[in-house]
Design a protein around this motif. Structure first.
Motif, mmCIF file in Angstrom:
data_model
loop_
_atom_site.group_PDB
_atom_site.id
_atom_site.type_symbol
_atom_site.label_atom_id
_atom_site.label_comp_id
_atom_site.label_asym_id
_atom_site.label_seq_id
_atom_site.Cartn_x
_atom_site.Cartn_y
_atom_site.Cartn_z
ATOM 1 N N ASP A 1 0.836 -1.198 0.000
ATOM 2 C CA ASP A 1 0.000 0.000 0.000
ATOM 3 C C ASP A 1 0.873 1.252 0.000
ATOM 4 O OD1 ASP A 1 0.943 0.100 2.649
ATOM 5 O OD2 ASP A 1 -0.818 -0.921 3.431
ATOM 6 N N ARG B 1 -1.499 3.309 -2.729
ATOM 7 C CA ARG B 1 -2.008 3.781 -1.437
ATOM 8 C C ARG B 1 -3.458 3.352 -1.191
ATOM 9 N NH1 ARG B 1 -0.890 9.897 -3.023
ATOM 10 N NH2 ARG B 1 0.744 8.757 -4.125
ATOM 11 N N SER B 2 -3.782 3.139 0.060
ATOM 12 C CA SER B 2 -5.128 2.807 0.551
ATOM 13 C C SER B 2 -5.554 1.366 0.301
ATOM 14 C CB SER B 2 -6.196 3.738 -0.053
ATOM 15 O OG SER B 2 -5.877 5.090 0.152
ATOM 16 N N ASN C 1 -3.911 -0.907 6.571
ATOM 17 C CA ASN C 1 -5.221 -0.276 6.367
ATOM 18 C C ASN C 1 -6.343 -1.144 6.909
ATOM 19 O OD1 ASN C 1 -4.375 2.144 4.961
ATOM 20 N ND2 ASN C 1 -3.876 0.838 3.228
ATOM 21 N N THR D 1 -11.211 6.280 -1.547
ATOM 22 C CA THR D 1 -9.861 6.291 -0.984
ATOM 23 C C THR D 1 -8.952 7.120 -1.881
ATOM 24 O OG1 THR D 1 -8.895 4.400 -2.172
ATOM 25 C CG2 THR D 1 -10.260 3.907 -0.240
#
Length: 272
Positions: free
Chosen positions: A14, A57-58, A87, A239
């Motif tokens: 991530d 990311r996320s 996450n 996100t």
């Protein structure tokens, strides 16, 4: 020690592995990050390394399994780094047993590839007192990572135990992602584990103490700039990674001189 030539390094996960916090304006997704630093270190030591970074990311564990795992298995990697699950840990109501079950299934598949997997514990970031209950989940996550690593013969990058990250300068303003200094330090420690020489400074630089006014303003700014938008995204079920793809989705040959910067410059010139 891993020897280069026709070796391939694949980074999965991530925002931690994507490089969020180490801002680079013209680089893919606007960041660089520790995995890029590691790839460059490998190539300088033994020219011929290829590198792909599939992290976005996320992403949760289910996304890593669905969107990154197959790409990591073909072409066959020499080295794989995996940081995933943070996450999931932060999501309200998630089960640690389920998180670790999903995580172990990822590691089991990676171990089948014959690659040397590097796994990461999650750091106990001092964010805010209302989020303190997350620390117990993070401790359970870390214990699970160590157990899974031992089961599958993986190496643990146990940065949860490194005192260097007690320095606020190692973190960016959202208090969850490493700053450029934090990314570089982590890259140096990973290269040490791989027994690859490098020139990254691993000295823990001191930081000046803050006043209560500075801390109060910092908490207010953090809440308005990061917490409120985060709550909004969760309410909208969106996100930060929804519109992004992997930074280096296909393996690239890392130049031993000038590193990935050379590829970024070539890409910029090609689009002009």
């Amino acid at each position: 020690m891993i020897v280069g030539g026709t070796d391939r390094y694949l980074a999965l996960g991530d925002s931690f592995t994507e490089g969020v916090g180490d801002d680079k304006k013209h680089w893919p997704n606007g960041v660089k990050g520790w995995a890029d630093w590691v790839a460059e270190g490998l190539a300088r030591d033994a020219p011929g390394w290829e590198y792909a970074n599939l992290a976005v990311r996320s992403k949760r564990l289910r996304h890593v399994a669905a969107e990154q795992l197959e790409a990591a298995m073909d072409p066959k990697p020499t080295l794989v780094t995996l940081y995933a699950g943070g996450n999931d840990v932060m999501d309200v109501g998630t089960s640690m047993a389920r998180i670790l079950q999903e995580y172990e299934s990822l590691v089991a598949r990676l171990a089948q590839s014959g690659a040397a997997p590097l796994l990461f514990t999650g750091y106990d970031v001092e964010v805010s007192p209302p989020l303190a209950p997350l620390r117990s989940k993070n401790h359970a996550y870390n214990d699970g990572i160590r157990t899974i690593a031992a089961k599958y013969g993986a190496t643990v990058v146990d940065y949860a135990s490194w005192t260097a990250y007690e320095n606020p300068a190692m973190w960016c303003s959202d208090r969850l992602h490493m700053s450029k200094r934090g990314h570089k330090y982590l890259a140096g420690r990973v290269l040490d584990l791989l027994e690859v020489p490098h020139g990254i400074s691993l000295k823990d630089k001191s930081h000046p103490p803050t006043t209560w006014k500075q801390r109060g303003y910092g908490h207010y700014r953090w809440y308005m700039e990061w917490v409120v938008p985060l709550i909004g995204r969760k309410m909208r079920r969106t996100t930060l990674g929804d519109s992004l793809g992997p930074r280096w989705p296909e393996p690239v040959r890392v130049p031993p001189k000038k590193g990935l910067r050379k590829l970024v410059r070539a890409s910029l010139q090609a689009t002009r």
